[in-house]
Scaffold this motif. Structure first.
Motif, PDB file in Angstrom:
ATOM      1  N   ARG A   1      -7.621   0.581  11.406  1.00  0.00           N
ATOM      2  CA  ARG A   1      -6.365   1.245  11.079  1.00  0.00           C
ATOM      3  C   ARG A   1      -5.561   1.513  12.349  1.00  0.00           C
ATOM      4  O   ARG A   1      -6.151   1.741  13.417  1.00  0.00           O
ATOM      5  CB  ARG A   1      -6.630   2.587  10.371  1.00  0.00           C
TER       6      ARG A   1
ATOM      7  N   LEU B   1       1.710   2.395  -1.019  1.00  0.00           N
ATOM      8  CA  LEU B   1       0.296   2.090  -0.791  1.00  0.00           C
ATOM      9  C   LEU B   1      -0.070   2.279   0.681  1.00  0.00           C
ATOM     10  O   LEU B   1      -1.114   2.848   1.009  1.00  0.00           O
ATOM     11  CB  LEU B   1       0.007   0.654  -1.226  1.00  0.00           C
ATOM     12  N   LEU B   2       0.792   1.799   1.570  1.00  0.00           N
ATOM     13  CA  LEU B   2       0.532   1.927   3.004  1.00  0.00           C
ATOM     14  C   LEU B   2       0.517   3.391   3.423  1.00  0.00           C
ATOM     15  O   LEU B   2      -0.317   3.810   4.235  1.00  0.00           O
ATOM     16  CB  LEU B   2       1.597   1.158   3.784  1.00  0.00           C
TER      17      LEU B   2
ATOM     18  N   GLU C   1      -2.641   5.244   2.250  1.00  0.00           N
ATOM     19  CA  GLU C   1      -3.803   4.904   3.068  1.00  0.00           C
ATOM     20  C   GLU C   1      -3.699   5.485   4.478  1.00  0.00           C
ATOM     21  O   GLU C   1      -4.635   5.385   5.272  1.00  0.00           O
ATOM     22  CB  GLU C   1      -3.958   3.379   3.154  1.00  0.00           C
TER      23      GLU C   1
ATOM     24  N   TRP D   1      -2.753  -6.640   2.687  1.00  0.00           N
ATOM     25  CA  TRP D   1      -3.494  -5.901   1.657  1.00  0.00           C
ATOM     26  C   TRP D   1      -2.524  -5.239   0.676  1.00  0.00           C
ATOM     27  O   TRP D   1      -2.719  -5.328  -0.555  1.00  0.00           O
ATOM     28  CB  TRP D   1      -4.366  -4.828   2.321  1.00  0.00           C
ATOM     29  N   ALA D   2      -1.477  -4.588   1.174  1.00  0.00           N
ATOM     30  CA  ALA D   2      -0.529  -3.911   0.298  1.00  0.00           C
ATOM     31  C   ALA D   2       0.205  -4.906  -0.598  1.00  0.00           C
ATOM     32  O   ALA D   2       0.455  -4.624  -1.780  1.00  0.00           O
ATOM     33  CB  ALA D   2       0.473  -3.109   1.134  1.00  0.00           C
TER      34      ALA D   2
ATOM     35  N   GLU E   1      -2.202  -5.937  -3.376  1.00  0.00           N
ATOM     36  CA  GLU E   1      -2.366  -4.862  -4.359  1.00  0.00           C
ATOM     37  C   GLU E   1      -1.134  -4.750  -5.259  1.00  0.00           C
ATOM     38  O   GLU E   1      -1.240  -4.605  -6.485  1.00  0.00           O
ATOM     39  CB  GLU E   1      -2.591  -3.539  -3.627  1.00  0.00           C
TER      40      GLU E   1
ATOM     41  N   TRP F   1      -2.944  -4.848   7.024  1.00  0.00           N
ATOM     42  CA  TRP F   1      -2.652  -3.883   5.969  1.00  0.00           C
ATOM     43  C   TRP F   1      -1.419  -4.294   5.162  1.00  0.00           C
ATOM     44  O   TRP F   1      -1.338  -3.996   3.954  1.00  0.00           O
ATOM     45  CB  TRP F   1      -2.447  -2.500   6.578  1.00  0.00           C
TER      46      TRP F   1
ATOM     47  N   GLN G   1      -8.069  -8.010  -2.565  1.00  0.00           N
ATOM     48  CA  GLN G   1      -8.272  -8.156  -1.130  1.00  0.00           C
ATOM     49  C   GLN G   1      -8.880  -6.872  -0.582  1.00  0.00           C
ATOM     50  O   GLN G   1      -8.437  -5.765  -0.900  1.00  0.00           O
ATOM     51  CB  GLN G   1      -6.930  -8.441  -0.441  1.00  0.00           C
ATOM     52  N   GLU G   2      -9.908  -7.003   0.234  1.00  0.00           N
ATOM     53  CA  GLU G   2     -10.570  -5.831   0.795  1.00  0.00           C
ATOM     54  C   GLU G   2      -9.641  -5.101   1.763  1.00  0.00           C
ATOM     55  O   GLU G   2      -8.823  -5.709   2.443  1.00  0.00           O
ATOM     56  CB  GLU G   2     -11.844  -6.238   1.525  1.00  0.00           C
ATOM     57  N   ARG G   3      -9.836  -3.778   1.813  1.00  0.00           N
ATOM     58  CA  ARG G   3      -9.089  -2.996   2.794  1.00  0.00           C
ATOM     59  C   ARG G   3      -9.515  -3.417   4.190  1.00  0.00           C
ATOM     60  O   ARG G   3     -10.703  -3.570   4.465  1.00  0.00           O
ATOM     61  CB  ARG G   3      -9.356  -1.512   2.604  1.00  0.00           C
ATOM     62  N   PRO G   4      -8.552  -3.589   5.100  1.00  0.00           N
ATOM     63  CA  PRO G   4      -8.915  -3.924   6.485  1.00  0.00           C
ATOM     64  C   PRO G   4      -9.789  -2.839   7.108  1.00  0.00           C
ATOM     65  O   PRO G   4      -9.706  -1.658   6.749  1.00  0.00           O
ATOM     66  CB  PRO G   4      -7.564  -4.022   7.186  1.00  0.00           C
TER      67      PRO G   4
END
Length: 390
Positions: free
Chosen positions: A10, A336-337, A340, A378-379, A382, A375, A4-7
């Motif tokens: 932020r 992960l969060l 980022e 996404w996390a 991942e 996010w 999944q692409e990073r949003p």
């Protein structure tokens, strides 16, 4: 699982810790330039600032005029311990516990004070004890909002108007974000590091006239440490509730608290603070409703916290893991969060079931909460990809 692409967006402020919590919007160190530094807290100026903090607390929280408000040491823990050691033992006590801090008060009463007339009413994480089982002939000790479970009492209607005992309420993650039922509460404690994002190490102790009456008519059987003493010669030490603190407070922290109270007043007081927390929680609820891998730890909507929002991963592949591996999965997500720079300190509490804990209180901007949700997806993707590849 497909990557999944990073949003693209932020959160402007990644601070979602459940304590100490995010500073208020617009906060800057320069706001504290009038702090009484290098002076005694017992000076005329120092006592005036402490008294100002007390009266602004009363105004924002709508505390009744005949309730006493004191600034005490050792955060909310210190305030609760002062209440337990000073007030309990005069009659039976019902201890309510549904998360780690409530359980901590049970341990203190059962194993430290060794009260034999204590009834323990417990529930698992995500649930409340049966509030209808509470005996109001006894004193009652409970948390209004379980910080480590995300479960709160729905209101104060379950508390008897004609109670014989005292109600002692740990409200540390509820005050300034939830509507406390003051006529039902005899002792209320909190730390300003929570909903208002103040600096740590200071607690607030609020006493009703009934609590003051108990203090002045009852002497516990155990020795009382100096730091817990609220009476002298059988009378309340009034100075504690006028800014004459038991020990030396940080006047920088006091000034920071006053700044937060002034901000709260400027946006509309308690009603506005509650609305901000509710709006943040609504963002999480709307996202969770359409997201199959996640759910609230709180089992009922009406007992769901609007500050310490606790989430569990319900995806079948993760739910099938051992408790330790589920905890490792949640820690992977939070790491992960954090790496980022989009969410700091959102892993679940160490004693709670594995998951995430996201602070949604009044100092959080709803735009930051909205930006955080993609996010989380996404996390999860991942972390799940790493699990499947292992």
């Amino acid at each position: 699982m497909t990557a999944q692409e990073r949003p693209a967006v932020r959160p402007a402020n990644p601070h979602f810790s459940s304590g100490p919590c995010a500073k208020r919007p617009g906060w800057a160190l320069d706001n504290l330039k009038n702090a009484v530094l290098g002076r005694s807290h017992r000076s005329k100026l120092g006592k005036a600032r402490l008294a100002d903090a007390i009266e602004k607390t009363r105004a924002v929280l709508n505390v009744p005029a005949d309730y006493k408000i004191g600034i005490v040491p050792a955060s909310d823990t210190g305030a609760v311990e002062m209440a337990l050691w000073s007030l309990l033992g005069a009659r039976g006590v019902d201890m309510l516990a549904w998360e780690s801090f409530g359980q901590g008060w049970v341990t203190d009463v059962a194993k430290q004070l060794k009260l034999e007339n204590a009834r323990i009413l417990k529930a698992d994480y995500g649930q409340l004890p049966d509030l209808g089982d509470v005996d109001f002939k006894n004193d009652v000790v409970f948390t209004w909002n379980g910080t480590t479970s995300g479960v709160r009492v729905p209101n104060g209607e379950w508390i008897a108007d004609d109670r014989e005992g005292l109600t002692i309420c740990d409200a540390t993650s509820a005050a300034f974000a939830q509507d406390l039922a003051w006529p039902k509460l005899d002792v209320v404690t909190f730390s300003w590091q929570k909903v208002l994002g103040g600096e740590a190490a200071h607690g607030v102790l609020i006493l009703s006239p009934r609590a003051v009456e108990r203090l002045e008519s009852y002497t516990p059987a155990w020795p009382m440490p100096k730091i817990f003493r609220l009476t002298k010669g059988g009378k309340l030490i009034e100075g504690i509730f006028k800014g004459e603190t038991i020990n030396t407070p940080s006047m920088l922290c006091v000034e920071d608290y006053i700044d937060a109270l002034d901000w709260a007043d400027s946006i509309g007081g308690l009603k506005a603070l509650i609305a901000r927390a509710d709006a943040n929680t609504a963002v999480i609820a709307e996202w969770a409703e359409r997201t199959p891998w996640v759910d609230f730890l709180a089992e009922k909507v009406e007992t769901r916290s609007n500050t310490s929002v606790c989430l569990k991963v319900v995806d079948p592949k993760v739910a099938a893991l051992s408790d330790d591996d589920q905890a490792a999965f949640a820690k992977k997500m939070s790491s992960l969060l954090e790496s980022e720079g989009v969410a700091m300190d959102v892993n679940g509490y160490r004693d709670a079931p594995a998951g995430l804990r996201i602070w949604a209180g009044a100092t959080i901007e709803v735009s930051d909460m909205q930006a955080l949700m993609p996010w989380l997806d996404w996390a999860f993707a991942e972390a799940l990809a790493s699990l499947e590849a292992a």
